[in-house]
Design an enzyme around this catalytic site. Structure first.
Site, mmCIF file in Angstrom:
data_model
loop_
_atom_site.group_PDB
_atom_site.id
_atom_site.type_symbol
_atom_site.label_atom_id
_atom_site.label_comp_id
_atom_site.label_asym_id
_atom_site.label_seq_id
_atom_site.Cartn_x
_atom_site.Cartn_y
_atom_site.Cartn_z
ATOM 1 N N GLN A 502 0.643 -1.314 0.285
ATOM 2 C CA GLN A 502 0.110 -0.216 0.022
ATOM 3 C C GLN A 502 0.843 1.602 -0.149
ATOM 4 O O GLN A 502 0.717 1.867 -0.922
ATOM 5 C CB GLN A 502 -1.125 0.117 1.274
ATOM 6 C CG GLN A 502 -1.922 1.620 1.218
ATOM 7 C CD GLN A 502 -2.786 1.021 0.203
ATOM 8 O OE1 GLN A 502 -3.259 0.532 -0.388
ATOM 9 N NE2 GLN A 502 -3.234 2.732 0.194
ATOM 10 N N GLU A 503 1.845 1.258 0.336
ATOM 11 C CA GLU A 503 2.610 2.250 0.799
ATOM 12 C C GLU A 503 3.672 2.925 -0.553
ATOM 13 O O GLU A 503 3.583 3.674 -0.377
ATOM 14 C CB GLU A 503 3.552 1.955 2.146
ATOM 15 C CG GLU A 503 2.893 2.150 3.229
ATOM 16 C CD GLU A 503 2.614 3.755 3.954
ATOM 17 O OE1 GLU A 503 3.154 4.448 3.079
ATOM 18 O OE2 GLU A 503 1.853 3.599 5.544
ATOM 19 N N SER A 504 4.261 2.157 -0.937
ATOM 20 C CA SER A 504 5.566 2.024 -2.167
ATOM 21 C C SER A 504 4.824 1.368 -3.778
ATOM 22 O O SER A 504 5.835 1.925 -3.986
ATOM 23 C CB SER A 504 6.932 1.672 -1.481
ATOM 24 O OG SER A 504 6.818 0.853 -0.876
#
Length: 646
Positions: A502-504
Site C-alpha cells: 500500500q505504501e510504496s
C-alpha cells in the site's frame, strides 16, 4: 497458422535472460555513459565525442546529445530543437528540449525563432504565453497581444515577471477596463489573496465599479453580514453568484453552521443553478458529517433534501450506523443512485442493516463474498464462505515479449531503471505505452516487473485494466525478509507486506513529499526512535532505502502499534497511517462503536481506504502463499456490528 506458445507468468524472467545478460555486460558501458553525460553537462566536447564513439549503439546515447544541447541552451536556435525532434521523435527528451528552448528564446527576445517553436507546444505555461504576447507586439499584432494580456491579467494570483512588459503596454494602450479590475478582485479573493485584490482594486475608475469591489472586499472580511442582512446582495448584482459562494466559503472557516444556513437560504433566493450548487453543498455537508455532532443528520438533510448527492446520502447512512438506527440505514441506502447502491460497500451495509432487523441475509453475504474487496472478504467471513481471488493469470507469449524487450523505447527504459533514473524511465513508459494496444500494455507491465520495477508493473496492470492479474498486482519480492521480521515482532506474516504494497508498491527508493522513505515509508524521526527502542542498526537516513533495514524498522514499528492498541490490527493499521495520537482521539470519541462501523466512519478518507486496503491485501498475500487467511482475527470479528447482540 502456428499457435503462439503460452507461458506461465513466472517464466517472464526466463524470457528476459538474454536481456539480463546484456545488462550485466553493459556495466562498463553504463559507467562510460555516466562519464560522457557528465562531460556533456560541462561542455567537454572532445570527451563527449570520444565517449559517443566508444558507446556504439548504446540505447541512451540520445540522452547525451540532449544534455549537450541543454548545456548551451542560450546559444541554440529553433532549428537545433526541431532537428533533434526529427532525429528522435519517439523520445520524451525532444519535447523537453522544445519546451526549454522556447522559454530561452523568449528570454532572449528572439521572437521569430520563439514563435516557430511556440507553435509546436501542446500546453504552454504562463511565462511562455506572455512571451507569445510580447512576440505578437513585436510583429505589430496588437489585437492578439492584448487579448493574451487581458486573459492572463485577471487571474487571482501574481503572474511571472515575464508578463510585466506585456501588461504595461496593454495598460498604456487602455486595454485594462473596470471589468478586468473587478474580475481580478473576485478571482484574488476566491484564491485567498486579498493583497492582490487591493492592487487590482486600484485599477478601477468608475465609482460604481469601486463600490462593487468594496462590497466584495467587505464580504470577504465579514461574510456574517450577509447572513444577518440578505438585502445587501440580490440578483440585481451581476456577480451575485460568485459573491454568495465567496461569502459562504469564507464563513465556513469560522462558523460552519452559519455558512450552511447562509448557503441553504440563499442558493435558492439567488437562483444558483443546480449544477453550480453541488461542489459547495458536498463540501459543507461532508465537513458537517465528519464532526459527528447530534445535529449532523438533520443538517445534511437540510443541505440535500432530495437525495441528489450520493456522497451526502452515504454520510447520512454512516451517521445512522453510529446511532445503530438500522431501519434508517436501510432507508438511506435505498436513496442512493442505483449504481452506488449496488457497490460492495452498500450491499454489505444493507445486509447488516437487514440482519439487525431480523432478516436472513446469508445468501446475500455469500453472493457478496464473490468479490475480491474488503467488503467481499467481510461477507465471506460472516457467511463462512471461502475468500474469492478471481485470479486471471496472464497469457504471456514469447514472441510478443521478445519484440517488446527489443524495442528501442524499452531498451532505454531498462537502462534508465538500472541507473536509477526513474523519472526519465516513467516518461519513456508513458510515451511508448500510449501507442500500445491494451494487451501489449499488459505484457509490458510484466516485462518491467520482471526487472524488479514492481510499482511500475502494478501501474501497468491498472493502466491496461487487468485488475484480476494478481501475479503482477501483488508481487512478493521480499518474502523472506518480511517473514523473519514478522516473527521477531509478533505480527502476522503478511501484514507488513501488505503495508509495503500500500505504501510504496515495493519501490525501494520511494520518498514522499513529507519525507517518508523506502518500502514501508518510514519518517526519519520514527525510524530513529524505532531503531533506538529495538536496538536495530540505522546507519544514516540513506539506509532506509535498504530493504532489510526498512523492513526491520517498519515491522518493529508496526509491532509497537499492534501491542499499543491491544493486538487490534485495525487500530494499529490506522495508527501506522494517521499516527497513534489521532487514533487515540478517534477511539476516545467513537471507540465504543462496532469495529466495522468504526472503520466506516474514520474521518480521513485516506486512512479509511488505507485500513481497508491493507487488511484486504494481507488476505490476498496469505491466500496466494497457501497459508490460512483471515481478514480479521477472531477477537476482532467479535467486535463487528453483525456479531453484536440486537
Amino acid at each position: 497458422m502456428k499457435r503462439q506458445k503460452l507461458l506461465p507468468v513466472l517464466s517472464t524472467l526466463l524470457l528476459l535472460t538474454p536481456l539480463s545478460t546484456q545488462v550485466a555486460a553493459l556495466t562498463q558501458q553504463q559507467e562510460l555513459y555516466q562519464e560522457t553525460l557528465k562531460a556533456a553537462r560541462s561542455s567537454d566536447n572532445p570527451q563527449v565525442v570520444a565517449g559517443l564513439k566508444q558507446l556504439g549503439d548504446y540505447p541512451l546515447k540520445p540522452y547525451i546529445l540532449y544534455t549537450q544541447l541543454r548545456a548551451r541552451l542560450d546559444q541554440l536556435d529553433a532549428r537545433d530543437a526541431l532537428n533533434f525532434s526529427e532525429r528522435h521523435p519517439d523520445i520524451p527528451l525532444e519535447g523537453r528540449l522544445r519546451w526549454a528552448l522556447t522559454t530561452s528564446l523568449g528570454e532572449r527576445g528572439e521572437w521569430q525563432q520563439f514563435t516557430q517553436l511556440y507553435k509546436t507546444l501542446d500546453n504552454p505555461n504562463t511565462t511562455q504565453e506572455c512571451y507569445a504576447g510580447r512576440a505578437a507586439l513585436a510583429t505589430n499584432q496588437r489585437q492578439e497581444a492584448y487579448a493574451i494580456a487581458g486573459r492572463l491579467w485577471v487571474e487571482g494570483s501574481s503572474q511571472p515577471n515575464a508578463c510585466d512588459p506585456l501588461f504595461e503596454q496593454w495598460m498604456q494602450a487602455g486595454g485594462l477596463t473596470d471589468a478586468h479590475a473587478l474580475t481580478r478582485v473576485l478571482a484574488s479573493l476566491e484564491a485567498g489573496n486579498p493583497s492582490l485584490a487591493k492592487y487590482a482594486a486600484k485599477q478601477a475608475k468608475a465609482a460604481t465599479t469601486r463600490q462593487q469591489i468594496e462590497f466584495a472586499q467587505s464580504l470577504y472580511e465579514n461574510p456574517q453580514q450577509l447572513l444577518e442582512n440578505p438585502s445587501i446582495l440580490t440578483k440585481a448584482n451581476p456577480e451575485h453568484r460568485r459573491l454568495l459562494m465567496l461569502a459562504v466559503n469564507r464563513l465556513r472557516r469560522s462558523d460552519l453552521d452559519a455558512a450552511i444556513d447562509l448557503w441553504v437560504r440563499d442558493r435558492e433566493r439567488l437562483s444558483i443553478p443546480v449544477e453550480e450548487q453541488f461542489e459547495i453543498t458536498d463540501r459543507l455537508g461532508i465537513y458537517k458529517a465528519k464532526r459527528f455532532q447530534p445535529d449532523s443528520p438533520a443538517t445534511l438533510a437540510k443541505l440535500d433534501p432530495q437525495f441528489q448527492r450520493d456522497d451526502l446520502t452515504g454520510w447520512r447512512a454512516r451517521l445512522a450506523m453510529i446511532n445503530q438506527d438500522w431501519k434508517g440505514v436501510e432507508t438511506l441506502i435505498g436513496k442512493l443512485s442505483a449504481e452506488e447502491r449496488q457497490s460492495e460497500r452498500w450491499q454489505y451495509w444493507l445486509s447488516v442493516a437487514q440482519e439487525k432487523q431480523g432478516q436472513q441475509v446469508n445468501e446475500q453475504l455469500k453472493q457478496l463474498s464473490k468479490d475480491r474487496t474488503f467488503y467481499g472478504f467481510l461477507a465471506a467471513e460472516l457467511s463462512g464462505s471461502a475468500f474469492t481471488m478471481n485470479h486471471e493469470p496472464a497469457e504471456l507469449d514469447e514472441a510478443t515479449l521478445t519484440r517488446l524487450a527489443a524495442m528501442p523505447a524499452f531498451q532505454r527504459i531498462h537502462e534508465l531503471f538500472e541507473l536509477g533514473e526513474l523519472y526519465d524511465a516513467r516518461s519513456e513508459w508513458n510515451q511508448i505505452t500510449r501507442i500500445l494496444p491494451p494487451r501489449e500494455q499488459h505484457l509490458a507491465a510484466h516485462l518491467v516487473s520482471s526487472w524488479g520495477w514492481y510499482n511500475q508493473g502494478i501501474r501497468g496492470a491498472i493502466q491496461s485494466e487487468k485488475w484480476n492479474d494478481l501475479d503482477i498486482r501483488f508481487p512478493d519480492p521480499f518474502r523472506s525478509l518480511f517473514d523473519t521480521a514478522a516473527e521477531r515482532n509478533g505480527i502476522t506474516k503478511t501484514w507488513a507486506t501488505a503495508i509495503a504494497r500500500q505504501e510504496s508498491a515495493f519501490w525501494i527508493q520511494a520518498r514522499s513529499h513529507a519525507g517518508a522513505r523506502g518500502l514501508m515509508q518510514l519518517m526519519p524521526a520514527t525510524a530513529r526512535d524505532t531503531a533506538k527502542k529495538h536496538e536495530l542498526p540505522l546507519n544514516g537516513l540513506g539506509s532506509l532505502y535498504d530493504p532489510q533495514t526498512n523492513i526491520d524498522l517498519g515491522s518493529a514499528y508496526l509491532g509497537e502499534m499492534y501491542h499499543r492498541f491491544d493486538n487490534n490490527r485495525v487500530f494499529a493499521t490506522a495508527a501506522y497511517n494517521a499516527g497513534p495520537n489521532r487514533v487515540n482521539r478517534w477511539l476516545r470519541d467513537r471507540g465504543e462503536l462496532p469495529l466495522d462501523i468504526w472503520i466506516e466512519t474514520i474521518p480521513f478518507d485516506e486512512t479509511r481506504n488505507y485500513v481497508q486496503n491493507v487488511l484486504s491485501f494481507a488476505v490476498i498475500y496469505d491466500t496466494r502463499a497457501g497459508r490460512p487467511a483471515q481478514l480479521l482475527s477472531d477477537s476482532e470479528k467479535k467486535l463487528l456490528a453483525f456479531n453484536q447482540a440486537n
